[in-house]
Design a protein around this motif. Structure first.
Motif, short mmCIF file in Angstrom:
data_model
loop_
_atom_site.label_atom_id
_atom_site.label_comp_id
_atom_site.label_asym_id
_atom_site.label_seq_id
_atom_site.Cartn_x
_atom_site.Cartn_y
_atom_site.Cartn_z
N ASP A 1 0.86 -1.19 0.00
CA ASP A 1 0.00 0.00 0.00
C ASP A 1 0.90 1.24 0.00
O ASP A 1 2.11 1.15 -0.12
N TYR A 2 0.27 2.43 0.12
CA TYR A 2 1.02 3.68 -0.03
C TYR A 2 0.81 4.61 1.16
O TYR A 2 0.75 5.82 1.02
N THR A 3 0.68 4.01 2.35
CA THR A 3 0.41 4.82 3.53
C THR A 3 1.47 5.90 3.74
O THR A 3 1.14 7.07 3.94
N GLY A 4 2.73 5.54 3.71
CA GLY A 4 3.80 6.52 3.93
C GLY A 4 3.85 7.58 2.84
O GLY A 4 4.03 8.77 3.11
N VAL A 5 3.65 7.14 1.60
CA VAL A 5 3.65 8.08 0.48
C VAL A 5 2.50 9.09 0.63
O VAL A 5 2.70 10.30 0.52
N ASP A 6 1.30 8.58 0.92
CA ASP A 6 0.12 9.45 0.98
C ASP A 6 0.09 10.32 2.24
O ASP A 6 -0.19 11.51 2.17
N TRP A 7 0.34 9.67 3.38
CA TRP A 7 0.19 10.37 4.65
C TRP A 7 1.30 11.38 4.88
O TRP A 7 1.08 12.48 5.35
N TYR A 8 2.51 11.03 4.54
CA TYR A 8 3.66 11.86 4.91
C TYR A 8 4.21 12.65 3.72
O TYR A 8 4.11 13.86 3.65
N SER A 9 4.77 11.93 2.75
CA SER A 9 5.49 12.63 1.68
C SER A 9 4.58 13.41 0.74
O SER A 9 4.85 14.56 0.42
N ALA A 10 3.47 12.79 0.31
CA ALA A 10 2.58 13.49 -0.62
C ALA A 10 1.98 14.74 0.01
O ALA A 10 1.89 15.80 -0.61
#
Length: 289
Positions: free
Chosen positions: A224-233
């Protein structure tokens, strides 16, 4: 008539020469508003980020040495001849910022500890500016935020997920930060040295790459993309919104905008300025001598 028009053109050109010479000396080109991004640590240690600090172990910005360093920084920033100074305060607090700045001009307000006051207010007064501009904002966190909440509040269905993510961040990012701080402690810096180091190209690059490390790679479930969506994006979205606010206060190609901001923002803001058809980046390290 042609001779008169030629004379006027030559006169206008001669008036612009000092500013253009300064622009070119700092690496700029004609026809775009100049933006100088000055990265700082947060002078007031608000502990509003993932990494918290113990103020007792940090630089005291009110010490005589630090105050001399702040005067030195503002003196050097003045050589950029900014027409506007922008700081990390949200636009909805512009009225309060205006009120405090006016009180400072009238001798009714002793400068607060934050960099928006120590650097922003101090330099704005020195240059005769009428205001200091608030340009901060949050990123787009609609998928995680409670609908209608003014401050960030996590949705109930995301609370457990965010708590696990936060624990992970504390265990990884904080550990790395503490190791870096321990190493830096062996080579204590003055406030001026710290700010100068923060604005070197390699330091900016290293801070920027942190947003592709642990947090970016975090997965609540495999693939999934939790780190990408929650933090970096959300982080990059926030900085694009901040840059939109820089655009909003840009009124002329003759503008020279000094942006005083937390150093972690400089990488993505620098990319935005360099990509803009309306702006030209002036590297802070060219001005911090």
């Amino acid at each position: 008539m042609k001779k008169l028009l030629l004379a006027v053109a030559l006169l206008a050109s001669s008036c612009l020469m000092p500013a253009l010479a300064q622009f070119k000396k700092l690496g700029g080109r004609e026809g775009r508003a100049q933006v100088l991004l000055l990265g700082t640590f947060h002078f007031a240690y608000p502990n509003a980020d993932i990494i918290t600090t113990d103020k007792a172990d940090q630089l005291d910005v009110t010490s005589p040495q630090s105050q001399r360093d702040i005067a030195r920084i503002t003196s050097q920033m003045a050589t950029f001849k900014p027409t506007k100074i922008a700081v990390e305060v949200r636009p909805e607090k512009q009225a309060r910022l205006d009120s405090l700045y006016q009180a400072y001009l009238e001798g009714r307000y002793e400068l607060g500890v934050g960099e928006e006051y120590q650097l922003g207010f101090r330099l704005a007064k020195q240059l005769g500016h009428l205001r200091v501009y608030a340009i901060d904002t949050w990123g787009n966190l609609d998928a995680y935020q409670k609908p209608g909440s003014k401050e960030f509040e996590v949705r109930e269905d995301k609370a457990a997920e965010m708590e696990k993510f936060w624990e992970y961040m504390q265990a990884t990012v904080k550990t790395r930060h503490e190791a870096e701080q321990k190493l830096a402690g062996k080579h204590p810096q003055t406030l001026y040295q710290k700010i100068k180091e923060m604005n070197q190209p390699e330091a900016i690059r290293k801070r920027h790459e942190n947003y592709f490390r642990e947090a970016f790679q975090y997965e609540a479930q495999p693939y999934d993309y939790t780190g990408v969506d929650w933090y970096s994006a959300s982080w990059f979205n926030r900085n694009l919104r901040i840059f939109r606010n820089i655009q909003r206060i840009t009124e002329s190609p003759d503008d020279r905008i000094l942006v005083i901001y937390g150093a972690a923002h400089i990488g993505p803001l620098q990319q935005a300025v360099e990509s803009s058809p309306y702006h030209e980046l002036v590297p802070a390290n060219k001005v911090l001598r």
